[in-house]
Design an enzyme around this catalytic site. Structure first.
Site, short mmCIF file in Angstrom:
data_model
loop_
_atom_site.label_atom_id
_atom_site.label_comp_id
_atom_site.label_asym_id
_atom_site.label_seq_id
_atom_site.Cartn_x
_atom_site.Cartn_y
_atom_site.Cartn_z
N CYS A 11 5.33 -3.80 9.84
CA CYS A 11 4.96 -2.66 9.01
C CYS A 11 6.13 -2.14 8.17
CB CYS A 11 4.38 -1.55 9.87
SG CYS A 11 2.88 -2.06 10.74
N THR B 88 7.23 -3.42 20.72
CA THR B 88 6.22 -2.59 20.03
C THR B 88 6.54 -1.09 20.01
OG1 THR B 88 4.93 -2.41 22.09
CG2 THR B 88 4.35 -4.21 20.59
N HIS C 46 7.10 7.57 7.54
CA HIS C 46 6.24 6.45 7.99
C HIS C 46 5.02 7.05 8.68
CE1 HIS C 46 5.26 2.38 9.04
NE2 HIS C 46 5.18 2.69 10.33
N THR D 104 0.89 7.88 15.83
CA THR D 104 1.07 7.51 17.24
C THR D 104 2.03 8.50 17.88
OG1 THR D 104 2.93 6.02 16.82
CG2 THR D 104 0.71 5.07 16.73
N ALA E 200 4.42 8.03 20.17
CA ALA E 200 5.81 7.59 20.25
C ALA E 200 6.45 7.47 18.87
CB ALA E 200 5.88 6.25 20.98
N GLU F 8 10.45 9.25 14.90
CA GLU F 8 10.82 9.47 13.50
C GLU F 8 11.25 10.91 13.26
OE1 GLU F 8 7.85 8.49 10.56
OE2 GLU F 8 9.30 8.59 8.92
N LYS G 129 -0.58 8.86 5.39
CA LYS G 129 -1.51 8.00 6.13
C LYS G 129 -2.73 8.77 6.62
CE LYS G 129 1.69 4.35 7.66
NZ LYS G 129 2.98 4.79 7.08
N HIS H 192 -3.43 3.31 7.86
CA HIS H 192 -2.19 2.54 7.98
C HIS H 192 -2.43 1.13 7.42
CE1 HIS H 192 1.54 1.01 9.17
NE2 HIS H 192 1.53 1.23 10.47
N PHE I 199 6.85 -2.89 14.10
CA PHE I 199 6.97 -3.49 15.43
C PHE I 199 8.17 -4.42 15.45
CE2 PHE I 199 2.36 -3.43 17.34
CZ PHE I 199 2.46 -2.05 17.47
#
Length: 411
Positions: A163, A270, A303, A307, A309, A314, A333, A338, A397
């Site tokens: 990504c 990941t 970004h 999620t 995590a 970030e 997003k 995404h 990832f």
């Protein structure tokens, strides 16, 4: 000092439009591209929500004899490249030597073609596998198709950085132009991952948003109730040029790429490094490369996937770099979903448009900011602000971190 790099063309294919102004208006107005996959779509009944791109007739961009064996990811990439070159007003072979044009066009590759051919082999045996599978599956084929269509003969590559691939393509293009290896680079990323096996992999990893009755509320970057990202498809391509070359041919410059940075987390396949240190360093490198300080950045397009995590890491990274003086931050997003690697280029185009219009898009669905995401959020309505430089983040990832800084064309 390195020669400046000019952005002269933008081409987009996204769930909320194909013209950059149309996409920008959607993220500012809250016009979501996230839907429940309709009956007949490959993901119908597989996932709750998806960000589905517009139909693009393969024969509109690929010769009819070959169009039937071309993967959708390639079709979207070629369409975006075609629009970007038209936007730049440049014709390869007429305005620029074909050997002085490079292509850096990335993406996972032809996942749909691979899935269909696996089914054919299971059903019909080895002779059921098409010899045309390889040019449909290989991740370099979108770049190759662009080179073939437009007669480009210079450097060509494709980044496999998940990504972060879109941002990485922009950075690699800057490196090529600064080295003097090319005058023009067509760079970007294209993704078409909306197939059950791929969606199930993300779903079983608990990475996808789930349980939302209204699809438009499912993507919630930085919100306390976020529970994953919305899988999407699309493509984004920029035309970058040596600024001197662009001036000499009288091109209209949309913005400048002032700098970029890339790091790796070295942590997990990941999951991002929880303290955000890798992402923070990519932002610091981009700032140093651009010759700017944190005070010069007037907007940051995060970004921000939605999620737990990723958003938390970030946020720590942004706060670590900018502190209390951080610029307004948003993730778009919430509207686009995404688009995997293609997100980096679509979001770079949104950041450039925010720079040009002096209007900062909000994070959609950010109703209750998570305290773990303590940022200077743009929420609700777009915010008017005259800014001279913006940053766009892309993370992937494997721990790929990329940040790109853009400045005003007249700055």
């Amino acid at each position: 000092m390195s020669e400046s790099v000019a952005v002269t063309g933008i081409g987009l294919v996204s769930p909320v439009g194909t013209a950059v102004d149309e996409v920008f208006e959607a993220v500012c107005a809250g016009r979501s591209g996230i839907v429940r996959p309709p009956e007949g779509h490959a993901l119908h009944g597989v996932v709750d929500v998806a960000a589905i791109g517009p139909p693009v007739d393969p024969e509109s961009v690929i010769p009819p004899k070959e169009a039937r064996v071309v993967d959708r990811s390639i079709v979207l990439g070629v369409r975006a490249a075609e629009d970007a070159l038209a936007d730049a007003g440049i014709e390869v072979g007429q305005d620029v030597d074909p050997y002085r044009v490079a292509v850096v066009l990335s993406g996972v590759g032809g996942l749909g073609t691979l899935a269909r051919q696996a089914v054919e082999r299971s059903r019909r045996g080895r002779l059921g596998v098409s010899p045309f599978m390889l040019p449909g599956v290989l991740p370099n084929m979108a770049a190759a198709r662009v080179a073939i269509k437009f007669g480009i003969r210079g450097y060509m590559s494709s980044s496999g950085t998940a990504c972060a691939a879109g941002g990485q393509s922009i950075g690699e293009a800057v490196r090529i132009l600064r080295s003097g290896e090319a005058d023009v680079v067509v760079c970007g990323c294209t993704e078409a991952p909306l197939f059950p096996t791929f969606a199930d992999a993300f779903g079983n990893a608990l990475a996808l948003a789930r349980g939302w009755s209204d699809p438009t509320t499912a993507s919630r970057p930085f919100d306390r109730r976020r529970n994953g990202f919305v899988l999407g498809e699309g493509a984004g391509v920029l035309v970058l040029e040596r600024a001197g070359f662009a001036r000499a041919r009288g091109a209209a410059v949309l913005a400048h790429v002032l700098g970029w940075g890339a790091t790796s987390d070295g942590y997990h396949p990941t999951t991002p490094r929880p303290d955000g240190s890798g992402a923070a360093e990519s932002m610091r490198i981009a700032l140093r490369d651009s010759g700017l300080s944190t005070n010069d950045i007037g907007y940051l397009n995060a970004h921000g996937t939605g999620t737990k995590a990723g958003d938390s890491a970030e946020s720590k990274a942004i706060r670590g770099v900018y502190g209390d003086g951080m610029p307004p931050v948003s993730s778009t997003k919430g509207i686009t979903g995404h688009l995997l690697g293609a997100s980096g280029v679509v979001e770079a185009a949104i950041a450039v448009t925010a720079l040009r219009k002096g209007l900062l898009p909000p994070t959609h669905n950010l109703d209750d900011p998570d305290p773990a995401c303590d940022l200077n959020h743009v929420r609700g309505e777009p915010s008017a602000a005259a800014v001279d430089a913006v940053m766009s983040n892309s993370f992937g990832f494997g721990g790929h971190n990329v940040s790109v800084v853009f400045g005003r064309a007249d700055g």
